[in-house]
Design a protein around this motif. Structure first.
Motif, mmCIF file in Angstrom:
data_model
loop_
_atom_site.group_PDB
_atom_site.id
_atom_site.type_symbol
_atom_site.label_atom_id
_atom_site.label_comp_id
_atom_site.label_asym_id
_atom_site.label_seq_id
_atom_site.Cartn_x
_atom_site.Cartn_y
_atom_site.Cartn_z
ATOM 1 N N ALA A 105 0.825 -1.292 -0.178
ATOM 2 C CA ALA A 105 0.111 0.009 0.003
ATOM 3 C C ALA A 105 0.914 1.417 -0.048
ATOM 4 N N ALA A 106 2.070 1.238 0.905
ATOM 5 C CA ALA A 106 2.892 2.502 0.764
ATOM 6 C C ALA A 106 3.760 2.681 -0.514
ATOM 7 N N LEU A 107 4.034 1.612 -1.293
ATOM 8 C CA LEU A 107 4.630 1.711 -2.627
ATOM 9 C C LEU A 107 3.515 2.278 -3.623
ATOM 10 N N ARG A 108 2.322 1.953 -3.473
ATOM 11 C CA ARG A 108 1.278 2.326 -4.426
ATOM 12 C C ARG A 108 1.148 3.902 -4.377
ATOM 13 N N SER A 109 1.369 4.332 -2.892
ATOM 14 C CA SER A 109 1.003 5.731 -2.717
ATOM 15 C C SER A 109 1.973 6.662 -3.609
ATOM 16 N N LEU A 110 3.128 6.085 -3.921
ATOM 17 C CA LEU A 110 4.276 6.694 -4.613
ATOM 18 C C LEU A 110 3.762 6.720 -6.105
ATOM 19 N N THR A 111 3.213 5.912 -6.698
ATOM 20 C CA THR A 111 3.220 5.874 -8.156
ATOM 21 C C THR A 111 2.219 6.730 -8.878
ATOM 22 N N ARG A 112 1.252 7.426 -8.108
ATOM 23 C CA ARG A 112 0.513 8.320 -8.632
ATOM 24 C C ARG A 112 -0.528 7.640 -9.499
ATOM 25 N N VAL A 163 11.299 5.189 -2.296
ATOM 26 C CA VAL A 163 10.936 3.680 -1.944
ATOM 27 C C VAL A 163 11.593 3.145 -1.014
ATOM 28 N N GLU A 164 12.894 3.445 -0.874
ATOM 29 C CA GLU A 164 13.804 3.075 0.268
ATOM 30 C C GLU A 164 13.380 3.673 1.671
ATOM 31 N N ARG A 165 12.977 4.769 1.490
ATOM 32 C CA ARG A 165 12.680 5.616 2.880
ATOM 33 C C ARG A 165 11.316 5.203 3.209
ATOM 34 N N THR A 166 10.369 4.751 2.463
ATOM 35 C CA THR A 166 9.149 4.375 2.516
ATOM 36 C C THR A 166 8.987 2.896 3.222
ATOM 37 N N LEU A 167 10.017 2.059 3.015
ATOM 38 C CA LEU A 167 10.234 0.889 3.702
ATOM 39 C C LEU A 167 10.571 0.845 5.052
ATOM 40 N N ARG A 168 10.855 1.873 5.555
ATOM 41 C CA ARG A 168 11.588 2.104 6.929
ATOM 42 C C ARG A 168 10.070 2.233 7.826
ATOM 43 N N ASP A 173 8.688 5.846 8.477
ATOM 44 C CA ASP A 173 8.251 6.740 7.564
ATOM 45 C C ASP A 173 6.813 7.008 7.898
ATOM 46 N N PRO A 174 6.616 8.419 7.487
ATOM 47 C CA PRO A 174 5.112 8.831 8.111
ATOM 48 C C PRO A 174 3.901 7.979 7.464
ATOM 49 N N VAL A 175 4.378 7.756 6.100
ATOM 50 C CA VAL A 175 3.242 7.126 5.334
ATOM 51 C C VAL A 175 3.004 5.828 5.629
ATOM 52 N N PHE A 176 4.133 4.970 5.973
ATOM 53 C CA PHE A 176 4.208 3.682 6.351
ATOM 54 C C PHE A 176 3.509 3.526 7.712
ATOM 55 N N LEU A 177 3.651 4.223 8.794
ATOM 56 C CA LEU A 177 3.235 4.141 10.115
ATOM 57 C C LEU A 177 1.612 4.479 10.000
ATOM 58 N N LEU A 188 -0.304 4.013 7.430
ATOM 59 C CA LEU A 188 -1.046 2.995 6.815
ATOM 60 C C LEU A 188 -1.189 1.768 7.669
ATOM 61 N N GLU A 189 0.183 1.503 8.396
ATOM 62 C CA GLU A 189 0.047 0.593 9.379
ATOM 63 C C GLU A 189 -0.869 0.377 10.469
ATOM 64 N N LYS A 190 -0.940 1.629 11.012
ATOM 65 C CA LYS A 190 -1.931 1.870 11.907
ATOM 66 C C LYS A 190 -3.377 1.917 11.572
ATOM 67 N N ARG A 191 -3.774 2.231 10.506
ATOM 68 C CA ARG A 191 -5.040 1.948 9.719
ATOM 69 C C ARG A 191 -5.351 0.714 9.810
ATOM 70 N N LEU A 192 -4.556 -0.199 9.192
ATOM 71 C CA LEU A 192 -4.610 -1.786 9.095
ATOM 72 C C LEU A 192 -4.942 -2.265 10.281
ATOM 73 N N LEU A 193 -3.904 -1.979 11.446
ATOM 74 C CA LEU A 193 -4.102 -2.679 12.711
ATOM 75 C C LEU A 193 -5.538 -2.255 13.258
ATOM 76 N N LEU A 194 -5.666 -1.299 13.244
ATOM 77 C CA LEU A 194 -7.205 -0.528 13.921
ATOM 78 C C LEU A 194 -8.151 -1.397 13.288
ATOM 79 N N ALA A 195 -8.156 -1.367 11.921
ATOM 80 C CA ALA A 195 -9.295 -2.199 11.088
ATOM 81 C C ALA A 195 -9.370 -3.601 11.496
ATOM 82 N N LEU A 196 -8.332 -4.266 11.551
ATOM 83 C CA LEU A 196 -8.236 -5.814 12.012
ATOM 84 C C LEU A 196 -8.582 -5.782 13.520
#
Length: 562
Positions: free
Chosen positions: A361-368, A444-449, A452-456, A458-466
């Motif tokens: 999901a984080a990588l897709r946000s970079l593709t436009r 891309v390399e930054r997003t995988l950390r 990274d704000p975008v990663f954090l 998206l991760e928070k959204r997914l875990l809260l939904a689960l």
């Protein structure tokens, strides 16, 4: 075919454990997967019954057979069997179909008796053998066709070790002797029963001899399969009945082995310690669901979940006092309590899948790329199917056998190439500038950390939904949350260019467990923002249902100790 059994505890890393205990742990883990994730351990073309045979499964409550009585019975019937086959050779060598049919019917009944314990009562094979033989001008060729059908059915149900025997018999059936082959003149055996004497010299048709030899080999194979099963009753069960018997047996085995290693008081104390380590914030959670939330938080960690075995001293001596209440409560944040020992590899795999979903999901946000089509099935394989290609890379990395060369895994550059390619497609016909491509690869390399704000986000959204879905699901009783992303998709590895070291499947403190493959899905719910793509939706359903199954299984095994 050969089947490599999954290993939970390897002899090398745990040489201090009794070999019998290691074997019991690994066999129970194999049976655990047969119940919770059968697709992982049942090869194509095999059945649950064949894998139970392969595992030498014997229900815990089964009584031992009277081997001495069986041996005596074999000796008593040996002479009679010899005479039986002599007469069969003579009858089937007759050129008259009517004579052959009478003798074949008796052989069919013998096959029926030998195969009945291996098939359900309504199986087509059993019905065919007990029904009248249809009139035919070539009974022996009809029998060959039936024998082929029987062997194909046996190959599906037999243990993998019996496959070569079945395959050899099937190969021989493809080239039987011709019906007009010259008969063989032979002398009768030394012993001929007075009630049914044979002439001093008699003829045997090669085709009749071939049919009888194949029938004898099939009956022998059936006896070997029944010996493999250790109980006839298993072979006569349906898959659903076998699953029920196995499920009840595995629950008892898991509980008994865990309590043999840890002691009930220690297991209870470690569970309470693990459950008490909860975040300060959070909504009101029902008492029976608190461990679900705690588990989800562990799966969101940037370190792989694992379950340590106790110290060698306490394990070998059976000393429950060696792990004092104070010591047993000192669990690492990502360390699981004993109740989750057999599920620990599955849980780490779930952890890796959650991580991969957030990465995609984080990588897709970079593709436009334009928003996903909500009606898409996720099966598009066109060049523009960015998410399909990314998910294939990430999933292959998770599912890769751990013995494979780590250098062959998915690297940041592979993911960056896909992102650059997608950006070029989205910005076409204008070309992608060199500087922009460099910035994109760095992003891309930054997003995988994990920081990274975008990663954090998206991760928070997914875990809260689960968490919301699990708390509303009546089949769960449960806990969870946070994560970091290594270059290679394996939870707990540090981000960097160095090759990761291989780890034992189970280790002591600060160690993690190698992931295994999984699959599943939860009921449809609101789409999580940032995860609208059909590929991600399918992945979320799959991994969430796997988590639901794991939670439900744990509750059914450890209801009084969780």
């Amino acid at each position: 075919m050969s089947v490599q059994d999954p290993v939970l505890v390897d002899h090398g890393s745990f040489s201090f454990l009794p070999a019998e205990l290691v074997e019991a742990l690994n066999q129970t883990y194999f049976l655990h997967l047969l119940v919770t994730d059968p697709a992982k351990v049942i090869p194509p073309g095999k059945s649950l019954l064949s894998m139970l045979t392969h595992a030498n499964f014997r229900p815990s409550s089964e009584k031992e057979a009277n081997d001495k009585h069986a041996a005596i019975l074999d000796r008593v019937t040996e002479v009679a069997h010899r005479a039986f086959w002599n007469e069969a050779f003579n009858s089937l060598s007759s050129p008259l179909p009517s004579v052959q049919l009478v003798r074949l019917k008796r052989l069919y009944l013998d096959l029926h008796e030998a195969l009945t314990p291996l098939f359900p009562p309504n199986n087509r094979i059993i019905i065919s053998l007990s029904s009248p033989i249809p009139p035919t001008s070539s009974p022996l060729h009809s029998t060959l066709a039936l024998l082929k059908e029987i062997l194909l059915a046996l190959r599906q149900r037999c243990a993998p070790v019996r496959d070569p025997v079945v395959n050899e018999l099937l190969d021989s059936l493809s080239n039987p002797p011709p019906a007009n082959a010259r008969p063989t003149e032979i002398q009768p055996p030394e012993y001929t029963p007075p009630s049914d004497p044979l002439p001093p010299q008699y003829s045997i048709s090669p085709l009749a001899e071939f049919v009888i030899d194949t029938i004898k080999a099939t009956i022998s194979l059936a006896d070997q399969m029944k010996s493999d099963l250790n109980t006839f009753v298993l072979g006569s069960m349906t898959e659903a009945q076998l699953q029920s018997v196995l499920q009840n047996d595995v629950k008892l085995r898991e509980r008994e082995l865990v309590l043999q290693i840890w002691d009930q008081n220690v297991a209870r104390q470690q569970w309470r310690s693990w459950l008490a380590d909860k975040p300060g914030e959070g909504s009101v959670v029902p008492e029976d669901k608190k461990w679900t939330v705690r588990l989800l938080r562990a799966l969101g960690s940037d370190k792989a979940v694992y379950c340590n075995l106790p110290s060698p001293k306490s394990t070998l001596n059976g000393d429950s006092t060696a792990d004092t209440p104070e010591v047993s409560q000192l669990l690492e944040p990502n360390q699981l309590p004993p109740q989750l020992f057999f599920a620990s590899l599955t849980l780490e795999n779930i952890q890796n899948y959650l991580q991969a979903i957030v990465i995609a999901a984080a990588l897709r946000s970079l593709t436009r790329l334009p928003p996903s089509n909500p009606n898409s099935t996720g099966s598009d394989t066109s060049p523009t199917n960015f998410m399909g290609r990314i998910w294939t890379l990430l999933k292959a990395e998770i599912d890769m056998d751990e013995s494979a060369d780590a250098e062959g895994g998915t690297k940041v550059i592979n993911l960056a190439d896909e992102v650059v390619r997608a950006r070029q497609l989205s910005s076409a016909p204008a070309p992608l500038e060199v500087e922009e491509e460099k910035r994109l690869r760095a992003a891309v390399e930054r997003t995988l950390r994990a920081n990274d704000p975008v990663f954090l986000l998206l991760e928070k959204r997914l875990l809260l939904a689960l968490e919301k879905a699990l708390l509303s699901d009546p089949s769960t009783a449960p806990n969870g949350s946070t994560s970091s992303i290594p270059e290679k998709m394996q939870t707990g590895r540090a981000f960097g260019g160095e090759r990761a070291e291989k780890r034992p499947r189970l280790m002591f403190a600060n160690a993690s467990i190698t992931p295994e493959s999984t699959g599943a899905r939860l009921g449809a719910g609101p789409v999580v923002p940032g995860f609208e793509d059909a590929v991600l939706q399918d992945a979320i359903r799959e991994v969430s249902q796997k988590l639901v199954d794991c939670i439900a299984w744990t509750g059914s095994v450890w209801g009084d100790l969780i």
